[in-house]
Design an enzyme around this catalytic site. Structure first.
Site, PDB file in Angstrom:
ATOM      1  N   ARG A 240       0.960  -1.229  -0.033  1.00 35.82           N
ATOM      2  CA  ARG A 240       0.053   0.088  -0.015  1.00 35.82           C
ATOM      3  C   ARG A 240       1.035   1.277  -0.087  1.00 35.82           C
ATOM      4  O   ARG A 240       1.882   1.233   0.635  1.00 35.82           O
ATOM      5  CB  ARG A 240      -0.891  -0.162   1.190  1.00 35.82           C
ATOM      6  CG  ARG A 240      -1.984  -0.915   1.090  1.00 35.82           C
ATOM      7  CD  ARG A 240      -3.113  -0.491   0.089  1.00 35.82           C
ATOM      8  NE  ARG A 240      -4.342  -1.147   0.086  1.00 35.82           N
ATOM      9  CZ  ARG A 240      -4.429  -2.470  -0.805  1.00 35.82           C
ATOM     10  NH1 ARG A 240      -3.632  -2.720  -1.328  1.00 35.82           N
ATOM     11  NH2 ARG A 240      -6.035  -2.977  -0.597  1.00 35.82           N
ATOM     12  N   GLU A 269      -4.062   7.457  -5.623  1.00 40.04           N
ATOM     13  CA  GLU A 269      -4.400   6.311  -6.548  1.00 40.04           C
ATOM     14  C   GLU A 269      -5.973   6.574  -7.096  1.00 40.04           C
ATOM     15  O   GLU A 269      -6.718   6.731  -6.069  1.00 40.04           O
ATOM     16  CB  GLU A 269      -4.078   4.827  -6.173  1.00 40.04           C
ATOM     17  CG  GLU A 269      -2.650   4.559  -5.683  1.00 40.04           C
ATOM     18  CD  GLU A 269      -2.492   2.910  -5.244  1.00 40.04           C
ATOM     19  OE1 GLU A 269      -3.454   2.257  -5.503  1.00 40.04           O
ATOM     20  OE2 GLU A 269      -1.464   2.527  -5.090  1.00 40.04           O
ATOM     21  N   HIS A 287      -0.397  -0.232  -9.853  1.00 41.06           N
ATOM     22  CA  HIS A 287      -1.168  -1.125  -8.886  1.00 41.06           C
ATOM     23  C   HIS A 287      -1.945  -2.298  -9.492  1.00 41.06           C
ATOM     24  O   HIS A 287      -3.059  -2.476  -9.416  1.00 41.06           O
ATOM     25  CB  HIS A 287      -2.235  -0.384  -7.969  1.00 41.06           C
ATOM     26  CG  HIS A 287      -2.367  -1.000  -6.787  1.00 41.06           C
ATOM     27  ND1 HIS A 287      -2.820  -0.086  -5.742  1.00 41.06           N
ATOM     28  CD2 HIS A 287      -2.538  -2.240  -6.338  1.00 41.06           C
ATOM     29  CE1 HIS A 287      -3.069  -1.150  -4.639  1.00 41.06           C
ATOM     30  NE2 HIS A 287      -2.780  -2.295  -5.090  1.00 41.06           N
TER      31      HIS A 287
END
Length: 320
Positions: A240, A269, A287
């Protein structure tokens, strides 16, 4: 026949997941595949019995407080649940599940890709060849950092951390790790346990983050902890973005304390941090740690397994 429970799929999950979901649920699918606002989530909660959110749907305390009583369960299409205020959801009596186990290998593959790409200057090399600028070679050209036989420090030795360690052993890496609890000896496979970050980080010629984002782990990598790493280390983050103080990492890249970084997640994000773009020694991905066909199907099916159990009156396997 009783009416089927109504399930909202706020993002476009795999075709196999959608097809299976339609067998047992009345499915509302977000065909636009865009991120829902807080108000849209709240409005939808009055229409459905269940939701299958991803990490892009935020269930803050405010949102949870406004959810309609009809909503009974969030079957997350993710392992991490930092987008959910679990305490607030429990107080409302809303069940929450996640999808552990099924994405460990795919995410570990991306961590390996990022580690190798950052260490061996993949961004710079790709640019040179792609732009037609490759007009020179010598023994000193594009020299990187060797992975084989190096020391690897892992923060978070859960399922993904263990899968990554297994792959790293194929490169004869010396594994060190920090975890909330020491693993059983038969799961360590010779890795060295450290009971603190302060003990682990000096061993990190390569450092890979695999722990969840919590209030305790926010900015786990910061100016102070980065200084504990060996000069010229390589950092990998497939967990993360909140784990890393991005300004501190940028400063460490500029100073040479960190030689390179491989990043699959960011504080913001989607979008990432444009400040990283100036560094050719930062290998970035959007991601996509679990983005394989097999894993996306497995994640969707695991979420549906949890929903099936819940609506059959059983305890879901992954109830949090």
């Amino acid at each position: 026949m009783a009416d089927k429970p109504v399930l909202w799929l706020p993002r476009r999950v795999s075709d196999a997941t959608v097809a299976r979901a339609r067998e047992n649920y009345e499915v509302i699918l977000n065909e636009a595949d865009d991120v829902s606002t807080a108000d849209e989530i709240v409005a939808m909660s009055a229409r459905v019995d269940a939701m299958m959110p991803c990490h892009s749907e935020i269930f803050s305390e405010d949102v949870v407080g406004r959810l309609d009583p009809r909503l009974k369960i969030l079957a997350n299409h993710s392992v991490g649940v930092d987008h959910c205020d679990l305490a607030a959801l429990r107080a409302r009596g809303i069940a929450v599940t996640n999808t552990p186990d099924v994405l460990s290998d795919a995410t570990a593959e991306i961590a390996m890709l990022l580690m190798l790409g950052a260490a061996r200057r993949a961004v710079e090399g790709d640019r040179i060849v792609r732009s037609g600028a490759w007009d020179f070679w010598s023994p000193s050209f594009m020299v990187g950092k060797q992975v084989s036989g190096a020391r690897l420090a892992i923060v978070g030795m859960g399922r993904v951390g263990q899968a990554f360690a297994k792959k790293a052993r194929g490169f004869d890496m010396e594994i060190h790790y920090y975890n909330r609890q020491r693993l059983a000896e038969d799961k360590e496979f010779g890795a060295t346990y450290h009971n603190s970050l302060e003990s682990l980080l000096p061993k990190g010629d390569f450092l890979s983050l695999h722990c969840p984002a919590t209030p305790e782990t926010k900015n786990l990598l910061n100016a102070e902890t980065l200084r504990l790493l060996p000069e010229g280390c390589v950092i990998v983050n497939t967990a993360r973005g909140a784990l890393v103080d991005e300004a501190a990492l940028i400063a460490a890249l500029r100073s040479g304390q960190v030689a390179a970084a491989g990043l699959d997640c960011f504080v913001k994000e989607p979008g990432g941090n444009p400040a990283f773009a100036e560094f050719e020694n930062v290998f970035m991905l959007p991601h996509i740690g679990s983005a394989t066909v097999r894993t996306r199907d497995a994640m969707g099916f695991r979420a549906l397994d949890n929903l099936d159990a819940f609506f059959a009156g059983r305890t879901p396997k992954d109830l949090l």
